[in-house]
Write a protein that holds these residues in place. Structure first.
Motif, PDB file in Angstrom:
ATOM      1  N   ASN A  75       4.248  -9.498  -3.355  1.00 41.58           N
ATOM      2  CA  ASN A  75       3.674  -8.339  -3.780  1.00 41.58           C
ATOM      3  C   ASN A  75       2.760  -7.761  -3.179  1.00 41.58           C
ATOM      4  N   ALA A  76       3.009  -6.520  -2.707  1.00 44.55           N
ATOM      5  CA  ALA A  76       1.957  -5.854  -1.969  1.00 44.55           C
ATOM      6  C   ALA A  76       0.415  -5.570  -2.396  1.00 44.55           C
ATOM      7  N   ALA A  77       0.679  -5.138  -3.708  1.00 44.90           N
ATOM      8  CA  ALA A  77      -0.600  -4.866  -4.408  1.00 44.90           C
ATOM      9  C   ALA A  77      -1.426  -6.232  -4.800  1.00 44.90           C
ATOM     10  N   ASP A  78      -0.676  -7.216  -5.299  1.00 44.15           N
ATOM     11  CA  ASP A  78      -1.412  -8.654  -5.400  1.00 44.15           C
ATOM     12  C   ASP A  78      -1.919  -9.173  -4.243  1.00 44.15           C
ATOM     13  N   ALA A  79      -1.223  -8.937  -3.166  1.00 44.60           N
ATOM     14  CA  ALA A  79      -1.484  -9.503  -1.741  1.00 44.60           C
ATOM     15  C   ALA A  79      -2.857  -8.766  -1.522  1.00 44.60           C
ATOM     16  N   GLU A  80      -2.800  -7.458  -1.601  1.00 43.66           N
ATOM     17  CA  GLU A  80      -4.222  -6.720  -1.217  1.00 43.66           C
ATOM     18  C   GLU A  80      -5.338  -7.096  -1.844  1.00 43.66           C
ATOM     19  N   ASP A  81      -5.147  -7.542  -3.363  1.00 47.53           N
ATOM     20  CA  ASP A  81      -6.253  -7.823  -4.013  1.00 47.53           C
ATOM     21  C   ASP A  81      -6.749  -9.199  -3.747  1.00 47.53           C
ATOM     22  N   GLU A 109      11.828  -1.601  -1.754  1.00 51.96           N
ATOM     23  CA  GLU A 109      10.824  -0.524  -1.415  1.00 51.96           C
ATOM     24  C   GLU A 109       9.692  -0.828  -0.877  1.00 51.96           C
ATOM     25  N   TYR A 110       9.100  -1.852  -0.701  1.00 51.50           N
ATOM     26  CA  TYR A 110       8.078  -2.299  -0.081  1.00 51.50           C
ATOM     27  C   TYR A 110       8.537  -2.265   1.572  1.00 51.50           C
ATOM     28  N   ALA A 111       9.639  -2.881   1.831  1.00 47.37           N
ATOM     29  CA  ALA A 111      10.146  -3.164   3.366  1.00 47.37           C
ATOM     30  C   ALA A 111      10.385  -1.439   3.784  1.00 47.37           C
ATOM     31  N   GLY A 112      10.686  -0.603   2.957  1.00 48.26           N
ATOM     32  CA  GLY A 112      10.638   0.826   3.458  1.00 48.26           C
ATOM     33  C   GLY A 112       9.595   1.562   3.921  1.00 48.26           C
ATOM     34  N   THR A 113       8.491   0.735   3.497  1.00 47.10           N
ATOM     35  CA  THR A 113       6.980   1.365   3.821  1.00 47.10           C
ATOM     36  C   THR A 113       6.563   0.756   5.090  1.00 47.10           C
ATOM     37  N   VAL A 114       7.140  -0.263   5.455  1.00 47.17           N
ATOM     38  CA  VAL A 114       6.707  -1.058   6.639  1.00 47.17           C
ATOM     39  C   VAL A 114       7.453  -0.693   8.060  1.00 47.17           C
ATOM     40  N   ASP A 115       6.710  -0.461   9.081  1.00 55.29           N
ATOM     41  CA  ASP A 115       7.193   0.229  10.069  1.00 55.29           C
ATOM     42  C   ASP A 115       8.059  -0.902  11.328  1.00 55.29           C
TER      43      ASP A 115
END
Lengths: 160, 146
Positions: free
Chosen positions: A27-33, A84-90
């Motif tokens: 989960n990107a949000a948890d990973a950033e935290d 959804e997250y994969a869609g934000t990665v280039d």
């Protein structure tokens, strides 16, 4: 550690910590935290590090621990779907995006050893030390992860 | 698979803003081990301010009649703050016998202290911590006993 030294490490290893955390919690949000928590722990750490690689390994170990703590706490932020997250990665290609979905669909216990072995090029012995696992356990997990990824890729090819 | 895996994960990156946020946080914050030096700084700053206010600080030994309280804490913005309340020798500072010192230490090694006397009058002065060793001596020893 001075603020300047810390800033250098944060820029150099921030992505590594984030990727390890993402493999832990998916989960990107948890990973950033987790990434921010781990970096702040580095800043507060008073031990002397021998090298940049020493710092990197310390960060990975702490990130793995933080990921486990998050799991055991049962506290997660709102989960965006993997697609959804994969869609934000280039990603370079659709194929890479699909591989990401497959890899992140593996159980957590496979994802981190896989990342450390294939991306960070650590040996099985080193992965075992970083994850605090037996070498034989790492070997088994890597083997099973490879089999699962291969199977998923084959199925995907057949479907298309 | 290894090559594909590496290529794929090389595109997965942390938000640069999130990394920058942490860097900014740490630029405002120093490791906890500096708290000890703030105690020394507090004494030095008291001396500096008294000098600035025209007190006869050069006489040394009896700079403080009494240290009423000394506390350190981390402020909301992450800066380390030391507060010392002292009762001053009134021979040295006529009319103002009690005041408080607030020291905020910056990353550049300099600290800014604000002295507020019992009437609310404030005096602010900056000091370089590198100068500290020359003038601590018995003042530090006095503070250590508190």
């Amino acid at each position: 550690m001075t603020a300047e030294e810390f800033a250098g490490y944060a820029k150099e290893y921030g992505d590594t910590v984030y990727r390890v955390a993402l493999n832990c919690c998916k989960n990107a949000a948890d990973a950033e935290d987790i990434m921010q928590t781990v970096l702040l722990k580095l800043f507060r750490e008073t031990k002397d590090f021998e090298s940049g690689e020493h710092v990197k390994r310390w960060l990975i170990r702490v990130a793995v621990n933080e990921g486990r703590k998050l799991h055991s706490s049962g506290w997660f932020k709102r989960r965006a779907s993997l697609e959804e997250y994969a869609g934000t990665v280039d990603f370079e290609s659709q194929e890479d995006s699909e591989l990401f979905i497959i890899v992140m669909g593996l159980p957590e216990k496979y994802r981190v050893p896989l990342y450390l072995y294939y991306y960070e090029d650590y040996t099985i012995k080193e992965v075992a030390a970083l994850c605090r696992l037996k070498e034989s356990t790492v070997q088994t997990r890597l083997q099973r992860a490879r089999e699962r990824v291969k199977k998923a890729l084959t199925k995907q090819e057949e479907d298309s | 698979m290894e090559e594909k895996y590496k290529r794929m994960f090389s595109r997965v990156k942390a938000s640069p803003e999130k990394i920058q946020e942490v860097i900014i946080m740490t630029e405002k914050r120093r490791p906890r081990k500096i708290v000890r030096s703030l105690l020394v700084t507090a004494v030095i700053m008291a001396l500096a301010v008294l000098t600035a206010m025209g007190a006869n600080a050069a006489s040394g030994g009896e700079l403080f009649a009494k240290i009423v309280s000394y506390t350190t804490y981390t402020a909301e913005d992450g800066t380390e703050v030391a507060e010392m309340e002292v009762e001053l020798d009134d021979k040295m500072l006529e009319g103002n016998t009690t005041g408080s010192f607030e020291i905020v230490q910056g990353e550049d090694g300099k600290a800014v202290m604000t002295y507020t006397d019992e009437n609310g009058k404030k005096v602010t002065q900056e000091i370089d911590l590198e100068d500290a060793d020359d003038i601590t001596g018995q003042l530090q020893e006095k503070a250590d006993k508190k």
